[in-house]
Design a protein around this motif. Structure first.
Motif, mmCIF file in Angstrom:
data_model
loop_
_atom_site.group_PDB
_atom_site.id
_atom_site.type_symbol
_atom_site.label_atom_id
_atom_site.label_comp_id
_atom_site.label_asym_id
_atom_site.label_seq_id
_atom_site.Cartn_x
_atom_site.Cartn_y
_atom_site.Cartn_z
ATOM 1 N N ASP A 7 35.500 2.452 -6.326
ATOM 2 C CA ASP A 7 35.354 1.795 -5.038
ATOM 3 C C ASP A 7 36.601 2.072 -4.197
ATOM 4 O O ASP A 7 37.703 2.235 -4.724
ATOM 5 C CB ASP A 7 35.175 0.291 -5.252
ATOM 6 N N ALA A 8 36.436 2.118 -2.895
ATOM 7 C CA ALA A 8 37.564 2.421 -2.003
ATOM 8 C C ALA A 8 38.660 1.370 -2.101
ATOM 9 O O ALA A 8 39.833 1.670 -1.901
ATOM 10 C CB ALA A 8 37.075 2.533 -0.565
ATOM 11 N N ARG A 9 38.293 0.138 -2.439
ATOM 12 C CA ARG A 9 39.293 -0.926 -2.541
ATOM 13 C C ARG A 9 40.166 -0.793 -3.782
ATOM 14 O O ARG A 9 41.245 -1.363 -3.851
ATOM 15 C CB ARG A 9 38.604 -2.288 -2.529
ATOM 16 N N ALA A 10 39.706 -0.020 -4.768
ATOM 17 C CA ALA A 10 40.465 0.134 -6.012
ATOM 18 C C ALA A 10 41.400 1.341 -5.987
ATOM 19 O O ALA A 10 42.123 1.572 -6.950
ATOM 20 C CB ALA A 10 39.497 0.250 -7.181
ATOM 21 N N ARG B 164 44.105 1.922 -4.241
ATOM 22 C CA ARG B 164 45.522 1.548 -4.225
ATOM 23 C C ARG B 164 46.035 1.259 -5.626
ATOM 24 O O ARG B 164 47.110 1.717 -6.023
ATOM 25 C CB ARG B 164 45.722 0.346 -3.313
ATOM 26 N N SER C 149 36.067 7.432 5.725
ATOM 27 C CA SER C 149 36.353 7.395 4.292
ATOM 28 C C SER C 149 37.762 7.887 4.019
ATOM 29 O O SER C 149 38.497 7.299 3.221
ATOM 30 C CB SER C 149 35.356 8.264 3.523
ATOM 31 N N VAL D 94 40.389 5.235 5.223
ATOM 32 C CA VAL D 94 40.498 4.084 4.320
ATOM 33 C C VAL D 94 41.343 4.452 3.109
ATOM 34 O O VAL D 94 42.249 3.712 2.701
ATOM 35 C CB VAL D 94 39.091 3.594 3.895
ATOM 36 N N GLN E 113 45.365 3.201 2.069
ATOM 37 C CA GLN E 113 45.709 2.593 0.790
ATOM 38 C C GLN E 113 46.754 3.412 0.045
ATOM 39 O O GLN E 113 47.654 2.857 -0.588
ATOM 40 C CB GLN E 113 44.453 2.407 -0.060
#
Length: 138
Positions: free
Chosen positions: A83-86, A88, A115, A118, A122
């Motif tokens: 996932d994009a949030r992971a 970082r 994409s 984002v 991060q």
């Protein structure tokens, strides 16, 4: 009597519209729109793209972290969907083990710019600028 007949014949002509002022206005408007169009600028993000690197050259550098974005905007790190949030956390974990490595984002040409942005945001929070973008096409 003759004089009176002459003056009536002048008014018998059909009225005509003088087109010269209208043509002047049209040319002035044309010049205005040409000049106005040259001042319009598009808002873009400046990205210094390195030349396209073959996949083999990227794979040879084992210490670097490769983040892959395919044409459907799916993100993969080490052939695992993520996932994009992971991103970082994964980058921070990788840099803890390999502090001198660089982060390479390999994006498909048809992938959305959103994409990349984002992921880049991060990664920049962790690396302070050690980010490289490459593109590919099928």
């Amino acid at each position: 009597m003759k004089r009176r007949m002459k003056s009536l014949s002048v008014f018998d002509d059909k009225p005509e519209v003088d087109m010269t002022p209208m043509l002047d206005v049209v040319f002035i408007m044309l010049i205005f729109f040409i000049v106005a169009a040259s001042f319009s600028t598009e808002k873009t993000i400046a990205i210094n793209q390195p030349p396209k690197a073959p996949e083999e050259a990227i794979q040879e550098q084992k210490s670097n972290l490769l983040i892959h974005i395919d044409s459907t905007n799916h993100i993969k790190i080490d052939n695992r969907s993520i996932d994009a949030r992971a991103v970082r956390a994964m980058v921070a974990q990788h840099l803890a083990a390999n502090p001198d490595s660089q982060i390479i984002v390999r994006a498909h040409e048809m992938a959305a710019t959103k994409s990349y942005i984002v992921i880049a945001d991060q990664v920049r929070q962790v690396t302070q600028g050690r980010l490289m973008l490459t593109t590919y096409s099928n």
